[in-house]
Design a protein around this motif. Structure first.
Motif, PDB file in Angstrom:
ATOM      1  N   MET A 131      -0.517  17.678   2.813  1.00  0.00           N
ATOM      2  CA  MET A 131      -1.542  16.666   2.606  1.00  0.00           C
ATOM      3  C   MET A 131      -0.856  15.313   2.485  1.00  0.00           C
ATOM      4  O   MET A 131      -0.011  15.106   1.605  1.00  0.00           O
ATOM      5  CB  MET A 131      -2.351  16.945   1.335  1.00  0.00           C
ATOM      6  N   LEU A 132      -1.207  14.409   3.385  1.00  0.00           N
ATOM      7  CA  LEU A 132      -0.685  13.043   3.358  1.00  0.00           C
ATOM      8  C   LEU A 132      -1.820  12.166   2.838  1.00  0.00           C
ATOM      9  O   LEU A 132      -2.874  12.071   3.470  1.00  0.00           O
ATOM     10  CB  LEU A 132      -0.241  12.644   4.757  1.00  0.00           C
ATOM     11  N   PHE A 133      -1.614  11.559   1.665  1.00  0.00           N
ATOM     12  CA  PHE A 133      -2.697  10.896   0.931  1.00  0.00           C
ATOM     13  C   PHE A 133      -2.289   9.469   0.603  1.00  0.00           C
ATOM     14  O   PHE A 133      -1.266   9.234  -0.055  1.00  0.00           O
ATOM     15  CB  PHE A 133      -2.985  11.664  -0.353  1.00  0.00           C
ATOM     16  N   GLY A 134      -3.091   8.501   1.060  1.00  0.00           N
ATOM     17  CA  GLY A 134      -2.773   7.098   0.840  1.00  0.00           C
ATOM     18  C   GLY A 134      -3.855   6.376   0.072  1.00  0.00           C
ATOM     19  O   GLY A 134      -5.025   6.779   0.050  1.00  0.00           O
ATOM     20  N   GLY A 135      -3.475   5.280  -0.534  1.00  0.00           N
ATOM     21  CA  GLY A 135      -4.409   4.455  -1.292  1.00  0.00           C
ATOM     22  C   GLY A 135      -3.634   3.527  -2.203  1.00  0.00           C
ATOM     23  O   GLY A 135      -2.442   3.321  -2.024  1.00  0.00           O
ATOM     24  N   ARG A 136      -4.301   2.977  -3.168  1.00  0.00           N
ATOM     25  CA  ARG A 136      -3.724   2.000  -4.100  1.00  0.00           C
ATOM     26  C   ARG A 136      -3.230   0.773  -3.348  1.00  0.00           C
ATOM     27  O   ARG A 136      -2.819   0.838  -2.196  1.00  0.00           O
ATOM     28  CB  ARG A 136      -2.568   2.581  -4.927  1.00  0.00           C
ATOM     29  N   VAL A 137      -3.240  -0.334  -3.995  1.00  0.00           N
ATOM     30  CA  VAL A 137      -2.646  -1.549  -3.461  1.00  0.00           C
ATOM     31  C   VAL A 137      -1.915  -2.255  -4.584  1.00  0.00           C
ATOM     32  O   VAL A 137      -2.203  -2.047  -5.771  1.00  0.00           O
ATOM     33  CB  VAL A 137      -3.704  -2.508  -2.847  1.00  0.00           C
ATOM     34  N   SER A 138      -0.946  -3.068  -4.203  1.00  0.00           N
ATOM     35  CA  SER A 138      -0.182  -3.843  -5.177  1.00  0.00           C
ATOM     36  C   SER A 138       0.037  -5.230  -4.612  1.00  0.00           C
ATOM     37  O   SER A 138       0.260  -5.396  -3.410  1.00  0.00           O
ATOM     38  CB  SER A 138       1.174  -3.168  -5.439  1.00  0.00           C
ATOM     39  N   TYR A 139      -0.009  -6.228  -5.490  1.00  0.00           N
ATOM     40  CA  TYR A 139       0.171  -7.604  -5.053  1.00  0.00           C
ATOM     41  C   TYR A 139       1.528  -8.149  -5.485  1.00  0.00           C
ATOM     42  O   TYR A 139       1.845  -9.301  -5.211  1.00  0.00           O
ATOM     43  CB  TYR A 139      -0.971  -8.468  -5.599  1.00  0.00           C
ATOM     44  N   SER A 140       2.314  -7.314  -6.142  1.00  0.00           N
ATOM     45  CA  SER A 140       3.686  -7.699  -6.448  1.00  0.00           C
ATOM     46  C   SER A 140       4.572  -7.068  -5.386  1.00  0.00           C
ATOM     47  O   SER A 140       4.110  -6.346  -4.514  1.00  0.00           O
ATOM     48  CB  SER A 140       4.095  -7.196  -7.833  1.00  0.00           C
ATOM     49  N   THR A 164       0.855  -1.182   0.000  1.00  0.00           N
ATOM     50  CA  THR A 164       0.000   0.000   0.000  1.00  0.00           C
ATOM     51  C   THR A 164       0.893   1.235   0.000  1.00  0.00           C
ATOM     52  O   THR A 164       2.045   1.162   0.460  1.00  0.00           O
ATOM     53  CB  THR A 164      -0.968  -0.003   1.201  1.00  0.00           C
ATOM     54  N   PHE A 165       0.381   2.364  -0.513  1.00  0.00           N
ATOM     55  CA  PHE A 165       1.268   3.479  -0.864  1.00  0.00           C
ATOM     56  C   PHE A 165       0.713   4.812  -0.385  1.00  0.00           C
ATOM     57  O   PHE A 165      -0.501   5.014  -0.311  1.00  0.00           O
ATOM     58  CB  PHE A 165       1.481   3.497  -2.379  1.00  0.00           C
ATOM     59  N   ILE A 166       1.640   5.711  -0.070  1.00  0.00           N
ATOM     60  CA  ILE A 166       1.286   7.026   0.472  1.00  0.00           C
ATOM     61  C   ILE A 166       2.163   8.073  -0.196  1.00  0.00           C
ATOM     62  O   ILE A 166       3.348   7.832  -0.452  1.00  0.00           O
ATOM     63  CB  ILE A 166       1.506   7.076   1.997  1.00  0.00           C
ATOM     64  N   VAL A 167       1.584   9.236  -0.461  1.00  0.00           N
ATOM     65  CA  VAL A 167       2.371  10.397  -0.882  1.00  0.00           C
ATOM     66  C   VAL A 167       2.133  11.521   0.118  1.00  0.00           C
ATOM     67  O   VAL A 167       1.119  11.543   0.830  1.00  0.00           O
ATOM     68  CB  VAL A 167       2.020  10.871  -2.310  1.00  0.00           C
ATOM     69  N   VAL A 206     -11.432  -0.978  -1.777  1.00  0.00           N
ATOM     70  CA  VAL A 206     -10.090  -0.464  -2.083  1.00  0.00           C
ATOM     71  C   VAL A 206     -10.176   1.043  -1.858  1.00  0.00           C
ATOM     72  O   VAL A 206     -10.666   1.787  -2.694  1.00  0.00           O
ATOM     73  CB  VAL A 206      -9.671  -0.795  -3.523  1.00  0.00           C
ATOM     74  N   LEU A 207      -9.714   1.487  -0.723  1.00  0.00           N
ATOM     75  CA  LEU A 207     -10.077   2.806  -0.223  1.00  0.00           C
ATOM     76  C   LEU A 207      -8.950   3.833  -0.355  1.00  0.00           C
ATOM     77  O   LEU A 207      -7.787   3.493  -0.572  1.00  0.00           O
ATOM     78  CB  LEU A 207     -10.509   2.700   1.243  1.00  0.00           C
ATOM     79  N   ASP A 208      -9.358   5.108  -0.226  1.00  0.00           N
ATOM     80  CA  ASP A 208      -8.432   6.222  -0.071  1.00  0.00           C
ATOM     81  C   ASP A 208      -8.490   6.690   1.375  1.00  0.00           C
ATOM     82  O   ASP A 208      -9.554   6.659   2.011  1.00  0.00           O
ATOM     83  CB  ASP A 208      -8.818   7.400  -0.977  1.00  0.00           C
ATOM     84  N   TYR A 209      -7.360   7.134   1.903  1.00  0.00           N
ATOM     85  CA  TYR A 209      -7.309   7.668   3.259  1.00  0.00           C
ATOM     86  C   TYR A 209      -6.324   8.827   3.262  1.00  0.00           C
ATOM     87  O   TYR A 209      -5.317   8.805   2.555  1.00  0.00           O
ATOM     88  CB  TYR A 209      -6.895   6.589   4.269  1.00  0.00           C
ATOM     89  N   TYR A 210      -6.601   9.853   4.045  1.00  0.00           N
ATOM     90  CA  TYR A 210      -5.741  11.026   4.005  1.00  0.00           C
ATOM     91  C   TYR A 210      -5.950  11.893   5.237  1.00  0.00           C
ATOM     92  O   TYR A 210      -6.916  11.719   6.005  1.00  0.00           O
ATOM     93  CB  TYR A 210      -5.987  11.841   2.727  1.00  0.00           C
ATOM     94  N   ARG A 211      -5.053  12.856   5.399  1.00  0.00           N
ATOM     95  CA  ARG A 211      -5.111  13.798   6.512  1.00  0.00           C
ATOM     96  C   ARG A 211      -4.109  14.913   6.253  1.00  0.00           C
ATOM     97  O   ARG A 211      -3.195  14.757   5.428  1.00  0.00           O
ATOM     98  CB  ARG A 211      -4.770  13.110   7.835  1.00  0.00           C
ATOM     99  N   THR A 212      -4.274  16.030   6.919  1.00  0.00           N
ATOM    100  CA  THR A 212      -3.258  17.078   6.882  1.00  0.00           C
ATOM    101  C   THR A 212      -2.338  16.904   8.083  1.00  0.00           C
ATOM    102  O   THR A 212      -2.769  16.488   9.163  1.00  0.00           O
ATOM    103  CB  THR A 212      -3.893  18.477   6.899  1.00  0.00           C
ATOM    104  N   THR A 213      -1.072  17.211   7.888  1.00  0.00           N
ATOM    105  CA  THR A 213      -0.069  17.029   8.937  1.00  0.00           C
ATOM    106  C   THR A 213       0.091  18.309   9.755  1.00  0.00           C
ATOM    107  O   THR A 213      -0.417  19.370   9.396  1.00  0.00           O
ATOM    108  CB  THR A 213       1.287  16.668   8.313  1.00  0.00           C
ATOM    109  N   ASP A 214       0.841  18.215  10.828  1.00  0.00           N
ATOM    110  CA  ASP A 214       1.074  19.378  11.678  1.00  0.00           C
ATOM    111  C   ASP A 214       1.829  20.488  10.951  1.00  0.00           C
ATOM    112  O   ASP A 214       1.712  21.658  11.319  1.00  0.00           O
ATOM    113  CB  ASP A 214       1.843  18.973  12.939  1.00  0.00           C
ATOM    114  N   ASP A 215       2.620  20.112   9.942  1.00  0.00           N
ATOM    115  CA  ASP A 215       3.334  21.141   9.176  1.00  0.00           C
ATOM    116  C   ASP A 215       2.600  21.454   7.854  1.00  0.00           C
ATOM    117  O   ASP A 215       3.209  21.898   6.886  1.00  0.00           O
ATOM    118  CB  ASP A 215       4.790  20.760   8.932  1.00  0.00           C
ATOM    119  N   HIS A 216       1.289  21.190   7.827  1.00  0.00           N
ATOM    120  CA  HIS A 216       0.377  21.680   6.780  1.00  0.00           C
ATOM    121  C   HIS A 216       0.654  21.060   5.406  1.00  0.00           C
ATOM    122  O   HIS A 216       0.607  21.734   4.384  1.00  0.00           O
ATOM    123  CB  HIS A 216       0.439  23.211   6.689  1.00  0.00           C
TER     124      HIS A 216
END
Length: 430
Positions: free
Chosen positions: A302-311, A261-264, A290-300
């Motif tokens: 956007m931390l955005f996660g989602g996607r999955v990979s089976y390799s 699973t991956f995050i930017v 297969v969901l998206d999840y995200y939040r803003t950090t203390d230093d403003h």
């Protein structure tokens, strides 16, 4: 590329690693040591158990193959949320309603325990209250509302319903139909939290060894663990390495599947813009399979996660594909750059329920948190510490959950899971 080589590649550009100060390092194991309990894995579950066991007066050793928090514990989305990765219906079907309520209540206790440890040990980990669950369609909105009704009436846990007319006041996006808000859940910087737990455990007298991969486990009355540099002789052992145990416990490996699973994380934005995106600064997750999840950090950021990979490989063009998902959600961020992109492996079970149990009488294991372990790992550490100290009631409640091996073994289970996930993706779109 091997599994561990791929994992190192996935972890290279982590926002967490770039922003978490490391004040302690622990030498590898050298020579022979003895202890009451040896723990394999220096992540959230292992360190939580170590802290509770030490507070109960036991002599504890932690063996970490690389560095503390290097796996999912230090790379996850940072969201600490009520419940389990599976629905409560999965637990009810196996344990009945009364015991399903006990499991739910322990998931809420896990949130309280997390806050308690942050305060007690002075862990600076950017904690913020609040979680928003969002629905991506009217059908998903009905499902979310039905879930909220059930959790309130059957489990006594109220959440705030967010109707379609109000959803953009909570999340400034046109993607969502409706939602729920839970102020008791929240989010944090996971690597800072892991390192804070490790410091607390070391201060309490837990002996921690990094770069100490366990190569063999022998049960012979007690348990002997061997590494390249030495061995540990223990009365009891806890296996808390999840997907990283690999060949150390083959029977356990077959019951979990490593899914990437991956995050930017974006560049820092104007604080006023960050405040408009999610005014409560809660974390957010949709209710697709297969969901998206995200939040803003203390230093403003956007931390955005989602996607999955089976390799075992980083997906091509990860930065751009994840940036598109972020901008689809928040067109306001169209000119915002991505500074960090990383991934890691989640240990999922077939039914998404956690998998706790024993191998023989003196080797315990915790695994299968299925992407929902930030808070639950702390509670798992506590209940296994209770069991190792003679009170196994709460641990055995989880151990009663039955789990099946993934079909096809290590080589063929991935194609089978790909087909299954494709079906769930299609359901999300319908």
């Amino acid at each position: 590329m091997s599994f561990l080589e791929s994992d190192r590649e996935l972890s290279r550009n982590s926002y967490y690693a770039a922003t978490a100060h490391r004040s302690q390092r622990h030498a590898p194991l050298s020579g022979a040591v003895r202890c009451d309990v040896a723990i394999v894995g220096g992540g959230l579950a292992g360190l939580s158990a170590a802290l509770d066991l030490r507070e109960r007066g036991l002599d504890v050793v932690v063996l970490e193959a690389r560095e503390l928090g290097r796996g999912a514990s230090g790379r996850n989305g940072g969201q600490a949320i009520h419940g389990l990765a599976c629905g409560q219906d999965v637990i009810e079907a196996q344990l009945g309603l009364a015991d399903s309520r006990r499991v739910w209540d322990m998931s809420i206790e896990a949130l309280d325990l997390l806050r308690e440890r942050i305060g007690k040990h002075g862990i600076d980990c950017d904690w913020r209250d609040g979680y928003i669950g969002v629905a991506t369609s009217a059908r998903k909105g009905r499902e979310l509302a039905e879930w909220a009704d059930e959790i309130e009436t059957k489990y006594g846990y109220p959440v705030t319903r967010i109707p379609p007319a109000d959803i953009t006041r909570w999340v400034a996006s046109g993607r969502y139909h409706s939602g729920i808000h839970d102020p008791r859940s929240g989010h944090l910087h996971p690597l800072k939290y892991v390192r804070g737990l490790a410091r607390a455990a070391a201060d309490a007298g837990v002996r921690i060894f990094e770069d100490s991969e366990v190569t063999s486990l022998q049960q012979d009355g007690g348990v002997t663990l061997r590494t390249a540099g030495g061995e540990v002789r223990a009365a009891q052992v806890l296996l808390a390495g999840n997907v990283y145990l690999r060949d150390l416990a083959p029977a356990l490996d077959a019951r979990i599947m490593p899914v990437g699973t991956f995050i930017v994380c974006s560049e820092a934005m104007d604080p006023a813009l960050a405040d408009t995106l999610i005014p409560t600064r809660s974390c957010v997750c949709d209710n697709d399979f297969v969901l998206d999840y995200y939040r803003t950090t203390d230093d403003h950021r956007m931390l955005f996660g989602g996607r999955v990979s089976y390799s075992a490989k980083m997906p091509p063009n990860l930065n751009e594909s994840m940036r598109r998902r972020m901008v689809d959600t928040f067109p306001q961020l169209a000119s915002t750059k991505i500074e960090y992109a990383w991934g890691g492996f989640v240990d999922i079970t077939m039914n998404r329920a956690p998998d706790f149990g024993r191998i023989g009488n003196n080797v315990y294991y915790l695994q299968g948190f299925s992407g929902h372990g930030l808070a639950l790992t702390g509670l798992a550490g506590r209940v296994v510490a209770e069991a190792m100290s003679g009170d196994a009631g709460r641990f055995d409640l989880f151990a009663r959950l039955k789990h099946r091996a993934f079909p096809g073994g290590r080589l063929l289970r991935t194609p089978a899971l790909v087909l299954g996930m494709a079906w769930y993706r299609l359901k999300d779109l319908l």
